[in-house]
Design a protein around this motif. Sequence first.
Motif, PDB file in Angstrom:
ATOM      1  N   MET A  76       0.888  -1.232   0.087  1.00 50.66           N
ATOM      2  CA  MET A  76      -0.047   0.163   0.001  1.00 50.66           C
ATOM      3  C   MET A  76       0.875   1.234   0.135  1.00 50.66           C
ATOM      4  O   MET A  76       1.948   1.243   0.715  1.00 50.66           O
ATOM      5  CB  MET A  76      -1.070   0.092   1.268  1.00 50.66           C
ATOM      6  CG  MET A  76      -2.065  -0.698   1.088  1.00 50.66           C
ATOM      7  SD  MET A  76      -3.212   0.098   2.247  1.00 50.66           S
ATOM      8  CE  MET A  76      -3.655  -1.487   3.355  1.00 50.66           C
ATOM      9  N   THR A  77       0.436   2.136  -0.761  1.00 53.36           N
ATOM     10  CA  THR A  77       1.223   3.403  -0.770  1.00 53.36           C
ATOM     11  C   THR A  77       1.062   4.174   0.520  1.00 53.36           C
ATOM     12  O   THR A  77       1.666   5.309   0.765  1.00 53.36           O
ATOM     13  CB  THR A  77       0.799   4.300  -2.189  1.00 53.36           C
ATOM     14  OG1 THR A  77      -0.299   4.267  -2.310  1.00 53.36           O
ATOM     15  CG2 THR A  77       1.729   3.434  -3.297  1.00 53.36           C
ATOM     16  N   GLN A  78      -0.351   4.068   1.167  1.00 54.74           N
ATOM     17  CA  GLN A  78      -0.663   5.022   2.431  1.00 54.74           C
ATOM     18  C   GLN A  78      -1.046   4.172   3.256  1.00 54.74           C
ATOM     19  O   GLN A  78      -2.376   3.755   3.342  1.00 54.74           O
ATOM     20  CB  GLN A  78      -1.628   5.965   1.859  1.00 54.74           C
ATOM     21  CG  GLN A  78      -1.054   7.303   1.169  1.00 54.74           C
ATOM     22  CD  GLN A  78       0.210   7.887   1.954  1.00 54.74           C
ATOM     23  OE1 GLN A  78       0.430   7.836   3.043  1.00 54.74           O
ATOM     24  NE2 GLN A  78       1.107   8.559   1.332  1.00 54.74           N
ATOM     25  N   SER A  79      -0.003   3.439   4.231  1.00 56.77           N
ATOM     26  CA  SER A  79      -0.463   2.610   5.091  1.00 56.77           C
ATOM     27  C   SER A  79      -0.638   3.424   6.384  1.00 56.77           C
ATOM     28  O   SER A  79      -0.906   2.609   7.705  1.00 56.77           O
ATOM     29  CB  SER A  79       0.679   1.538   5.370  1.00 56.77           C
ATOM     30  OG  SER A  79       1.588   2.428   5.556  1.00 56.77           O
ATOM     31  N   LEU A  80      -0.825   4.509   6.483  1.00 56.13           N
ATOM     32  CA  LEU A  80      -1.314   5.315   7.964  1.00 56.13           C
ATOM     33  C   LEU A  80      -2.714   4.995   8.426  1.00 56.13           C
ATOM     34  O   LEU A  80      -3.536   4.728   7.565  1.00 56.13           O
ATOM     35  CB  LEU A  80      -1.185   6.891   7.625  1.00 56.13           C
ATOM     36  CG  LEU A  80      -1.649   7.583   8.761  1.00 56.13           C
ATOM     37  CD1 LEU A  80      -0.468   7.436   9.716  1.00 56.13           C
ATOM     38  CD2 LEU A  80      -1.854   9.440   8.338  1.00 56.13           C
ATOM     39  N   ASP A  81      -2.693   4.656   9.491  1.00 60.30           N
ATOM     40  CA  ASP A  81      -3.870   4.194  10.100  1.00 60.30           C
ATOM     41  C   ASP A  81      -4.333   5.156  11.214  1.00 60.30           C
ATOM     42  O   ASP A  81      -3.917   5.051  12.241  1.00 60.30           O
ATOM     43  CB  ASP A  81      -3.797   2.626  10.772  1.00 60.30           C
ATOM     44  CG  ASP A  81      -5.351   2.231  11.557  1.00 60.30           C
ATOM     45  OD1 ASP A  81      -5.468   1.143  11.760  1.00 60.30           O
ATOM     46  OD2 ASP A  81      -6.062   3.028  11.796  1.00 60.30           O
ATOM     47  N   PRO A  82      -5.210   6.352  10.783  1.00 59.79           N
ATOM     48  CA  PRO A  82      -5.535   7.435  11.674  1.00 59.79           C
ATOM     49  C   PRO A  82      -5.761   7.011  13.014  1.00 59.79           C
ATOM     50  O   PRO A  82      -5.885   7.497  14.086  1.00 59.79           O
ATOM     51  CB  PRO A  82      -6.370   8.302  10.830  1.00 59.79           C
ATOM     52  CG  PRO A  82      -5.912   8.086   9.308  1.00 59.79           C
ATOM     53  CD  PRO A  82      -5.812   6.359   9.404  1.00 59.79           C
ATOM     54  N   GLU A  83      -7.043   5.875  12.863  1.00 59.86           N
ATOM     55  CA  GLU A  83      -7.542   5.595  14.248  1.00 59.86           C
ATOM     56  C   GLU A  83      -6.499   5.066  15.344  1.00 59.86           C
ATOM     57  O   GLU A  83      -6.482   5.476  16.648  1.00 59.86           O
ATOM     58  CB  GLU A  83      -8.468   4.410  13.957  1.00 59.86           C
ATOM     59  CG  GLU A  83      -9.284   3.961  15.239  1.00 59.86           C
ATOM     60  CD  GLU A  83     -10.203   5.172  15.725  1.00 59.86           C
ATOM     61  OE1 GLU A  83     -10.821   5.763  15.001  1.00 59.86           O
ATOM     62  OE2 GLU A  83     -10.488   5.035  17.213  1.00 59.86           O
ATOM     63  N   GLU A  84      -5.616   4.023  14.733  1.00 62.55           N
ATOM     64  CA  GLU A  84      -4.518   3.654  15.624  1.00 62.55           C
ATOM     65  C   GLU A  84      -3.555   4.762  15.825  1.00 62.55           C
ATOM     66  O   GLU A  84      -3.267   4.604  17.112  1.00 62.55           O
ATOM     67  CB  GLU A  84      -3.838   2.511  15.016  1.00 62.55           C
ATOM     68  CG  GLU A  84      -2.769   1.752  15.488  1.00 62.55           C
ATOM     69  CD  GLU A  84      -2.166   0.817  14.368  1.00 62.55           C
ATOM     70  OE1 GLU A  84      -2.745  -0.044  13.509  1.00 62.55           O
ATOM     71  OE2 GLU A  84      -0.854   0.850  14.499  1.00 62.55           O
ATOM     72  N   LEU A  85      -3.201   5.547  15.011  1.00 59.10           N
ATOM     73  CA  LEU A  85      -2.262   6.667  15.543  1.00 59.10           C
ATOM     74  C   LEU A  85      -2.819   7.544  16.659  1.00 59.10           C
ATOM     75  O   LEU A  85      -2.184   7.798  17.589  1.00 59.10           O
ATOM     76  CB  LEU A  85      -1.720   7.592  14.302  1.00 59.10           C
ATOM     77  CG  LEU A  85      -0.907   8.625  14.411  1.00 59.10           C
ATOM     78  CD1 LEU A  85       0.451   8.099  15.378  1.00 59.10           C
ATOM     79  CD2 LEU A  85      -0.585   9.526  13.310  1.00 59.10           C
TER      80      LEU A  85
END
Lengths: 115, 115, 115, 115
Positions: free
Chosen positions: D1-10
């Motif tokens: 994935m090019t955007q693996s950021l997980d906002p909820e987790e962060l």
Amino acid sequence: MTQSLDPEELASYLRRFAADRNWEQFHTPKNLAMALAGEVGELVEVFQWLTPEQSATLDGEAKQNASDELADVAIYLIRLADVLGIDLGEAVSGKMAANERRYTVEASRDSAEKR
Amino acid sequence: MTQSLDPEELASYLRRFAADRNWEQFHTPKNLAMALAGEVGELVEVFQWLTPEQSATLDGEAKQNASDELADVAIYLIRLADVLGIDLGEAVSGKMAANERRYTVEASRDSAEKR
Amino acid sequence: MTQSLDPEELASYLRRFAADRNWEQFHTPKNLAMALAGEVGELVEVFQWLTPEQSATLDGEAKQNASDELADVAIYLIRLADVLGIDLGEAVSGKMAANERRYTVEASRDSAEKR
Amino acid sequence: MTQSLDPEELASYLRRFAADRNWEQFHTPKNLAMALAGEVGELVEVFQWLTPEQSATLDGEAKQNASDELADVAIYLIRLADVLGIDLGEAVSGKMAANERRYTVEASRDSAEKR
């Protein structure tokens, strides 16, 4: 004169402008730094979609916008320095002396590299 | 004098400082607006974790940091205005005249509300 | 979910939004970084005259303004990362690992001091 | 994935990171907005002397710097949204719907003009 701004006079004028409106309560250095950031954001927006060449040849409306935002930045800069009791002339002199040593002509000619 | 900054002299000095290093290639208005934004970001960082009260009573080191960043902002502001051919004094006068009309004492006393 | 943003989906959507309007010409990383700075400036303006306490209890209109500006910041952040080919998830993981080492609980409890 | 950021987790991770260090006292929305502005200033500095073309072809070190600053921006953006109780996904959806109406393909093709 190409730069007719008188910082001493402006600082004094802004002191009175704020006092007349009882705005000292809002003019904490923290708030003024934020206001300055807001205005620089507006200045950046004037140039954000322009090429470097376009930024150097602004048309009438864009030049007026840039002028208005530069004025807003100058206003908050001078007001903030005044509230903090910092003399911008002295601050700038010290900075330029440090820059002369840090970015010598020999090392920095044609190079914007941070030193 | 609390504000001994001489914008005309600084603009002239910065013109020569850039010319000596062949930096005009980097000093497009677009780039200078970005540099100004970078320096205001550094200024904001001095205050970001402080309370409004702490921001009004900076100790020695923090005050020196604020002074250095204010100097950097002043330097890029004056350089950008000069490169754009904008007279900051005229720009500020026009802005303050508009502010006098927009933020009358009656309407704005004790209110920071944007008008 | 309190954070239902899907960065992968948004990056893809923004790629198409820009392509449909032939906006890739404007979406250089340099320009996108400026646009991001412009939007953060607008976000800062929402809070600049508020006390810390007021900032924590925004009323309806101010909260909507903050929400709009946070959205603009998220949009440009994701678009810029995508154009640069940077995976934000990996970038953030690396940063937080460094932050764990740099700001240990022992050293940083009750202290915002930069390390 | 090019955007693996997980906002909820962060958001959840940052809540705990701040709580462990008793940093909630510093994480007022006002302060977090300033921290975000500081980080965007650092991001802008990565690009300020580059041409648009250079900004699109960053070398190893510059790309790492950009990645670090993008991570810092993402961190403060998610933390601020979480502290304000704003769902970024909803905020962005609303904004893009408005942008679809405001910047139609017909009116905006090849034009970055603000509408």
